[in-house]
Design a protein around this motif. Structure first.
Motif, PDB file in Angstrom:
ATOM      1  N   UNK A 196      34.255  41.403  54.948  1.00 49.92           N
ATOM      2  CA  UNK A 196      34.830  42.670  54.461  1.00 49.92           C
ATOM      3  C   UNK A 196      35.780  42.542  53.513  1.00 49.92           C
ATOM      4  N   UNK A 197      36.479  41.229  53.268  1.00 51.60           N
ATOM      5  CA  UNK A 197      37.538  40.871  52.371  1.00 51.60           C
ATOM      6  C   UNK A 197      36.558  40.858  50.820  1.00 51.60           C
ATOM      7  N   UNK A 198      35.371  40.520  50.838  1.00 48.78           N
ATOM      8  CA  UNK A 198      34.530  40.577  49.641  1.00 48.78           C
ATOM      9  C   UNK A 198      34.389  41.966  49.014  1.00 48.78           C
ATOM     10  N   UNK A 199      34.578  42.981  49.756  1.00 42.49           N
ATOM     11  CA  UNK A 199      34.699  44.322  49.152  1.00 42.49           C
ATOM     12  C   UNK A 199      35.407  44.379  47.846  1.00 42.49           C
ATOM     13  N   UNK A 200      34.922  44.695  46.719  1.00 37.78           N
ATOM     14  CA  UNK A 200      35.343  45.084  45.470  1.00 37.78           C
ATOM     15  C   UNK A 200      35.364  43.687  44.506  1.00 37.78           C
ATOM     16  N   UNK A 201      35.187  42.555  45.062  1.00 32.72           N
ATOM     17  CA  UNK A 201      34.981  41.268  44.432  1.00 32.72           C
ATOM     18  C   UNK A 201      33.816  41.025  43.682  1.00 32.72           C
ATOM     19  N   UNK A 202      33.855  40.301  42.632  1.00 32.72           N
ATOM     20  CA  UNK A 202      32.894  40.004  41.602  1.00 32.72           C
ATOM     21  C   UNK A 202      32.412  38.732  41.761  1.00 32.72           C
ATOM     22  N   UNK A 203      31.100  38.363  42.115  1.00 30.80           N
ATOM     23  CA  UNK A 203      30.205  37.254  42.362  1.00 30.80           C
ATOM     24  C   UNK A 203      29.066  36.907  41.425  1.00 30.80           C
ATOM     25  N   UNK A 204      28.387  35.904  41.733  1.00 27.56           N
ATOM     26  CA  UNK A 204      27.126  35.581  41.118  1.00 27.56           C
ATOM     27  C   UNK A 204      26.031  35.642  41.936  1.00 27.56           C
ATOM     28  N   UNK A 205      24.738  36.296  41.729  1.00 24.27           N
ATOM     29  CA  UNK A 205      23.607  36.162  42.473  1.00 24.27           C
ATOM     30  C   UNK A 205      23.162  34.774  42.492  1.00 24.27           C
ATOM     31  N   UNK A 206      22.879  34.073  43.580  1.00 28.84           N
ATOM     32  CA  UNK A 206      22.423  32.850  43.785  1.00 28.84           C
ATOM     33  C   UNK A 206      21.120  32.879  44.070  1.00 28.84           C
TER      34      UNK A 206
END
Length: 64
Positions: free
Chosen positions: A21-31
């Motif tokens: 849930x803490x990942x909401x709004x975060x930017x990441x990279x598709x692996x």
């Protein structure tokens, strides 16, 4: 969406752990990709804190 592309977690449609849930709004990279329930495909997303988890494609938006 392609492997290596930057995405933002824009929503989470199921109940999840607090860590996810803490990942909401975060930017990441598709692996990579994962077959979910036989009717959809999810994307595994890696984040700057060296964690990764998968999301349904409709939970992600491409970051320009």
């Amino acid at each position: 969406m392609d492997v290596g592309q930057k995405v933002r977690v824009c929503r989470i449609r199921d109940r999840v752990s607090e860590d996810v849930a803490e990942k909401l709004g975060q930017v990441g990279t598709i692996l990579g990709y994962k077959m979910t329930d036989g009717s959809g495909v999810g994307a595994e997303v890696g984040f700057g804190d060296n964690s990764s988890t998968w999301f349904f494609e409709d939970e992600l938006e491409v970051v320009q």
